[in-house]
Design a protein around this motif. Structure first.
Motif, PDB file in Angstrom:
ATOM      1  N   TRP A  33       0.845  -1.195   0.000  1.00 34.54           N
ATOM      2  CA  TRP A  33       0.000   0.000   0.000  1.00 34.54           C
ATOM      3  C   TRP A  33       0.886   1.252   0.000  1.00 34.54           C
ATOM      4  CZ3 TRP A  33      -5.281   0.204  -0.377  1.00 34.54           C
ATOM      5  CH2 TRP A  33      -5.977  -0.994  -0.212  1.00 34.54           C
ATOM      6  N   TYR A  34       0.384   2.302  -0.586  1.00 29.88           N
ATOM      7  CA  TYR A  34       1.120   3.560  -0.567  1.00 29.88           C
ATOM      8  C   TYR A  34       0.128   4.723  -0.509  1.00 29.88           C
ATOM      9  CZ  TYR A  34       0.045   3.630  -5.604  1.00 29.88           C
ATOM     10  OH  TYR A  34      -0.591   3.625  -6.814  1.00 29.88           O
ATOM     11  N   ILE A  35       0.631   5.878  -0.097  1.00 32.96           N
ATOM     12  CA  ILE A  35      -0.185   7.090  -0.043  1.00 32.96           C
ATOM     13  C   ILE A  35       0.671   8.240  -0.550  1.00 32.96           C
ATOM     14  CG2 ILE A  35       0.462   7.638   2.345  1.00 32.96           C
ATOM     15  CD1 ILE A  35      -2.427   8.653   2.714  1.00 32.96           C
ATOM     16  N   GLY A  36       0.034   9.203  -1.212  1.00 36.54           N
ATOM     17  CA  GLY A  36       0.809  10.305  -1.769  1.00 36.54           C
ATOM     18  C   GLY A  36      -0.010  11.566  -1.963  1.00 36.54           C
ATOM     19  N   ILE A  37       0.715  12.642  -2.174  1.00 44.58           N
ATOM     20  CA  ILE A  37       0.088  13.924  -2.487  1.00 44.58           C
ATOM     21  C   ILE A  37       0.744  14.480  -3.746  1.00 44.58           C
ATOM     22  CG2 ILE A  37      -0.588  14.466  -0.112  1.00 44.58           C
ATOM     23  CD1 ILE A  37       1.926  16.195   0.102  1.00 44.58           C
ATOM     24  N   ASN A  38       0.024  15.361  -4.424  1.00 44.71           N
ATOM     25  CA  ASN A  38       0.587  15.982  -5.619  1.00 44.71           C
ATOM     26  C   ASN A  38      -0.009  17.373  -5.796  1.00 44.71           C
ATOM     27  OD1 ASN A  38      -1.854  15.724  -7.569  1.00 44.71           O
ATOM     28  ND2 ASN A  38      -1.555  13.616  -6.791  1.00 44.71           N
ATOM     29  N   ALA A  39       0.622  18.151  -6.647  1.00 43.01           N
ATOM     30  CA  ALA A  39       0.136  19.500  -6.940  1.00 43.01           C
ATOM     31  C   ALA A  39       0.563  19.859  -8.356  1.00 43.01           C
ATOM     32  CB  ALA A  39       0.686  20.507  -5.931  1.00 43.01           C
ATOM     33  N   LEU A 160      13.413   6.626  -4.449  1.00 48.58           N
ATOM     34  CA  LEU A 160      14.521   7.195  -3.682  1.00 48.58           C
ATOM     35  C   LEU A 160      14.641   6.533  -2.316  1.00 48.58           C
ATOM     36  CD1 LEU A 160      13.812  10.956  -4.442  1.00 48.58           C
ATOM     37  CD2 LEU A 160      15.297   9.393  -5.711  1.00 48.58           C
ATOM     38  N   GLY A 161      15.776   6.739  -1.687  1.00 51.26           N
ATOM     39  CA  GLY A 161      16.030   6.213  -0.354  1.00 51.26           C
ATOM     40  C   GLY A 161      16.716   4.863  -0.407  1.00 51.26           C
ATOM     41  N   GLU A 162      17.348   4.507   0.715  1.00 47.89           N
ATOM     42  CA  GLU A 162      18.070   3.223   0.778  1.00 47.89           C
ATOM     43  C   GLU A 162      17.131   2.053   0.532  1.00 47.89           C
ATOM     44  OE1 GLU A 162      20.808   0.667   3.950  1.00 47.89           O
ATOM     45  OE2 GLU A 162      20.103   2.687   4.445  1.00 47.89           O
ATOM     46  N   LYS A 163      15.906   2.132   1.067  1.00 52.61           N
ATOM     47  CA  LYS A 163      14.931   1.055   0.903  1.00 52.61           C
ATOM     48  C   LYS A 163      13.946   1.347  -0.217  1.00 52.61           C
ATOM     49  CE  LYS A 163      15.171  -0.391   5.724  1.00 52.61           C
ATOM     50  NZ  LYS A 163      14.391  -0.673   6.971  1.00 52.61           N
ATOM     51  N   LYS A 164      14.131   2.464  -0.927  1.00 58.06           N
ATOM     52  CA  LYS A 164      13.259   2.886  -2.023  1.00 58.06           C
ATOM     53  C   LYS A 164      11.798   2.913  -1.592  1.00 58.06           C
ATOM     54  CE  LYS A 164      16.444   1.770  -5.710  1.00 58.06           C
ATOM     55  NZ  LYS A 164      16.695   1.107  -6.989  1.00 58.06           N
ATOM     56  N   ALA A 165      11.584   3.463  -0.408  1.00 56.48           N
ATOM     57  CA  ALA A 165      10.228   3.603   0.123  1.00 56.48           C
ATOM     58  C   ALA A 165       9.549   4.869  -0.397  1.00 56.48           C
ATOM     59  CB  ALA A 165      10.254   3.614   1.652  1.00 56.48           C
ATOM     60  N   TRP A 166      10.335   5.829  -0.900  1.00 50.92           N
ATOM     61  CA  TRP A 166       9.788   7.101  -1.396  1.00 50.92           C
ATOM     62  C   TRP A 166       9.826   7.124  -2.914  1.00 50.92           C
ATOM     63  CZ3 TRP A 166       7.462  10.410   1.893  1.00 50.92           C
ATOM     64  CH2 TRP A 166       7.740  10.255   3.264  1.00 50.92           C
ATOM     65  N   GLN A 167       8.786   7.701  -3.484  1.00 56.53           N
ATOM     66  CA  GLN A 167       8.697   7.814  -4.939  1.00 56.53           C
ATOM     67  C   GLN A 167       8.217   9.217  -5.290  1.00 56.53           C
ATOM     68  OE1 GLN A 167       5.420   5.884  -7.329  1.00 56.53           O
ATOM     69  NE2 GLN A 167       7.119   4.555  -7.959  1.00 56.53           N
ATOM     70  N   VAL A 168       9.008   9.924  -6.082  1.00 54.23           N
ATOM     71  CA  VAL A 168       8.586  11.232  -6.587  1.00 54.23           C
ATOM     72  C   VAL A 168       8.335  11.090  -8.082  1.00 54.23           C
ATOM     73  CG1 VAL A 168       9.820  12.513  -4.811  1.00 54.23           C
ATOM     74  CG2 VAL A 168      10.993  11.951  -6.939  1.00 54.23           C
ATOM     75  N   TYR A 169       7.393  11.860  -8.592  1.00 53.68           N
ATOM     76  CA  TYR A 169       7.020  11.674  -9.998  1.00 53.68           C
ATOM     77  C   TYR A 169       6.530  12.976 -10.612  1.00 53.68           C
ATOM     78  CZ  TYR A 169       2.262  11.480  -8.082  1.00 53.68           C
ATOM     79  OH  TYR A 169       1.096  11.771  -7.410  1.00 53.68           O
ATOM     80  N   LEU A 170       6.632  13.017 -11.929  1.00 52.50           N
ATOM     81  CA  LEU A 170       6.041  14.079 -12.748  1.00 52.50           C
ATOM     82  C   LEU A 170       4.980  13.416 -13.610  1.00 52.50           C
ATOM     83  CD1 LEU A 170       6.233  17.102 -13.554  1.00 52.50           C
ATOM     84  CD2 LEU A 170       7.730  16.368 -15.423  1.00 52.50           C
ATOM     85  N   GLU A 171       3.755  13.953 -13.597  1.00 53.03           N
ATOM     86  CA  GLU A 171       2.636  13.264 -14.239  1.00 53.03           C
ATOM     87  C   GLU A 171       1.859  14.187 -15.166  1.00 53.03           C
ATOM     88  OE1 GLU A 171      -0.186  10.527 -11.990  1.00 53.03           O
ATOM     89  OE2 GLU A 171      -1.478  12.254 -12.409  1.00 53.03           O
ATOM     90  N   GLY A 209       4.362  14.995  -7.750  1.00 54.91           N
ATOM     91  CA  GLY A 209       3.884  14.391  -6.510  1.00 54.91           C
ATOM     92  C   GLY A 209       4.924  13.513  -5.850  1.00 54.91           C
ATOM     93  N   VAL A 210       4.564  13.056  -4.664  1.00 55.59           N
ATOM     94  CA  VAL A 210       5.424  12.160  -3.905  1.00 55.59           C
ATOM     95  C   VAL A 210       4.541  11.095  -3.251  1.00 55.59           C
ATOM     96  CG1 VAL A 210       5.346  13.709  -1.888  1.00 55.59           C
ATOM     97  CG2 VAL A 210       7.139  11.981  -2.046  1.00 55.59           C
ATOM     98  N   ASN A 211       4.988   9.831  -3.299  1.00 56.61           N
ATOM     99  CA  ASN A 211       4.299   8.712  -2.668  1.00 56.61           C
ATOM    100  C   ASN A 211       5.196   8.098  -1.607  1.00 56.61           C
ATOM    101  OD1 ASN A 211       2.081   8.927  -4.390  1.00 56.61           O
ATOM    102  ND2 ASN A 211       2.997   7.555  -5.906  1.00 56.61           N
ATOM    103  N   TYR A 212       4.572   7.615  -0.537  1.00 49.63           N
ATOM    104  CA  TYR A 212       5.304   6.835   0.466  1.00 49.63           C
ATOM    105  C   TYR A 212       4.745   5.428   0.470  1.00 49.63           C
ATOM    106  CZ  TYR A 212       7.048   4.950   4.833  1.00 49.63           C
ATOM    107  OH  TYR A 212       7.639   4.141   5.768  1.00 49.63           O
ATOM    108  N   LYS A 213       5.642   4.426   0.291  1.00 48.43           N
ATOM    109  CA  LYS A 213       5.233   3.014   0.273  1.00 48.43           C
ATOM    110  C   LYS A 213       5.425   2.420   1.673  1.00 48.43           C
ATOM    111  CE  LYS A 213       7.957   2.725  -3.385  1.00 48.43           C
ATOM    112  NZ  LYS A 213       8.785   2.158  -4.463  1.00 48.43           N
TER     113      LYS A 213
END
Length: 393
Positions: A33-39, A160-171, A209-213
């Motif tokens: 599961w993941y949750i994220g915000i974007n603008a 991104l991150g050592e465990k790649k728990a963060w995801q940033v994106y352009l959509e 946006g950015v998502n956290y897994k």
């Protein structure tokens, strides 16, 4: 257009089937599961009225909650909020309200990198993810119209991150209104409006946006390749199992032999228990009452103690066949080795007194030094003694 979508769907299904041949872990209901915000910003795709592409731009904010069902497919719930100005007559929807409109969409996600290049055990640093779906929209302002829409998007994502728990994106994304209720027609009558995939009825938007897994049951934040065993290893394990079975069968035979041996021993024990019991009388020591008491650390006989020795000598003269053991003891304080020697000396001096002073034959007397003891008395003064044991009876 329909043929294009069918061809793309077939290609995606083929690629996905190939990608999913790799078994992965962390595929439980609570995983991935993941949750994220974007603008970002949105604008009409084609001119209508005094608004058009890059005219009537509306800032937007978004919330996304999703779950990756496989390394390729997933599902997400998108909420997009389009903002405006109460004084801006050229806001995108022309509502003159702070919140122009709201879209709620259910989206299917498709990881293009994993689909066509396979999953390597963790997400790539860069990924492209396609999204498609639809849902409900609501326009604020005077009309307060509701409608159905479809949405297509493509995420250019960095993990991104050592465990790649963060995801940033352009959509970049396009949204088409499919059917609306509450809009007025040219006659001023409110009636349902049906639409098609037409740029005149569409929006283009660009979001960052950015998502956290969230963490998974496999200890990571992503899928992990299952460690599968090859056929050679399976054959080796089967051979080991067969070897253990043979060893177990051999041990079963040994246990059977042991069971038989136990049965034989039980039979012998029962035969022994059936024999008459032979009572062996335990010979008790005949301790003569007189004792010789010594001073602490001394082996010399005090004058007062000769009375006890004389009583034993008289006993032995009255009983010509009597034989006596003289046992010497020391109290428990002090060095054990010194106490042992002291007890031996005490027994020896008492024996010599019986022989020399009272003329008792030496072969009738044995002496023993038994070292330190606290068994004779609770008082240490009464543990520094020599005792007489009649061994005749």
């Amino acid at each position: 257009m329909k043929k294009f979508f069918l061809v793309m769907a077939a290609a995606m299904l083929t690629a996905s089937a190939s990608a999913q041949r790799t078994a992965v872990t962390a595929n439980k209901a609570q995983d991935n599961w993941y949750i994220g915000i974007n603008a970002g910003a949105a604008t009409p795709m084609q001119k209508f009225g005094d608004k058009g592409f890059m005219k009537g731009i509306a800032p937007k904010a978004g919330l996304r909650i999703g779950k990756n069902l496989t390394t390729v497919f997933g599902i997400a719930l998108d909420a997009d909020f389009y903002l405006g100005s109460k004084t801006d007559s050229k806001s995108m929807m022309g509502s003159k309200t702070f919140l122009n409109s709201l879209n709620l969409d259910v989206m299917a996600t498709f990881n293009l990198m994993n689909a066509f290049a396979g999953y390597k055990g963790e997400p790539r640093t860069f990924e492209m993810i396609a999204l498609a779906g639809g849902g409900w929209d609501h326009q604020f302002g005077v009309s307060k119209a509701n409608g159905l829409n479809t949405k297509f998007a493509l995420d250019f994502a960095l993990n991104l991150g050592e465990k790649k728990a963060w995801q940033v994106y352009l959509e970049p994304a396009v949204i088409f209104g499919m059917k609306s209720w509450g809009l007025q027609n040219a006659m001023g009558i409110i009636e349902p409006v049906n639409a098609k995939f037409d740029s005149r009825n569409g929006l283009f938007q660009l979001s960052a946006g950015v998502n956290y897994k969230f963490g998974n049951s496999n200890g990571t934040h992503n899928f992990k390749i299952e460690e599968l065993r090859d056929q050679a290893e399976i054959d080796g394990l089967n051979a080991k199992i067969n070897e253990l079975r043979a060893d177990n069968n051999a041990k079963d035979g040994q246990l059977s032999a042991k069971d038989q041996q136990i049965a034989d021993l039980k039979a012998k024990l029962a035969a022994c228990e059936a024999r008459p019991v032979q009572v062996v009388e335990e010979k008790k020591e005949n301790i003569l009452q007189p004792m010789v008491i010594f001073r602490q650390g001394k082996s010399a006989i005090d004058a007062a103690q000769y009375a006890s020795i004389e009583m034993v000598a008289k006993y032995m003269k009255n009983h010509k066949d009597a034989k006596v053991i003289v046992r010497g003891f020391a109290s428990p304080e002090g060095n054990a080795e010194l106490n042992q020697k002291l007890s031996e000396k005490r027994a020896e001096v008492v024996k010599n007194a019986l022989i020399k002073k009272y003329k008792i034959a030496a072969d009738r007397i044995t002496c023993e030094g038994l070292g330190a003891t606290d068994k004779i008395s609770e008082e240490n003064d009464f543990n520094r003694v020599a005792m007489f044991i009649d061994t005749t009876k």
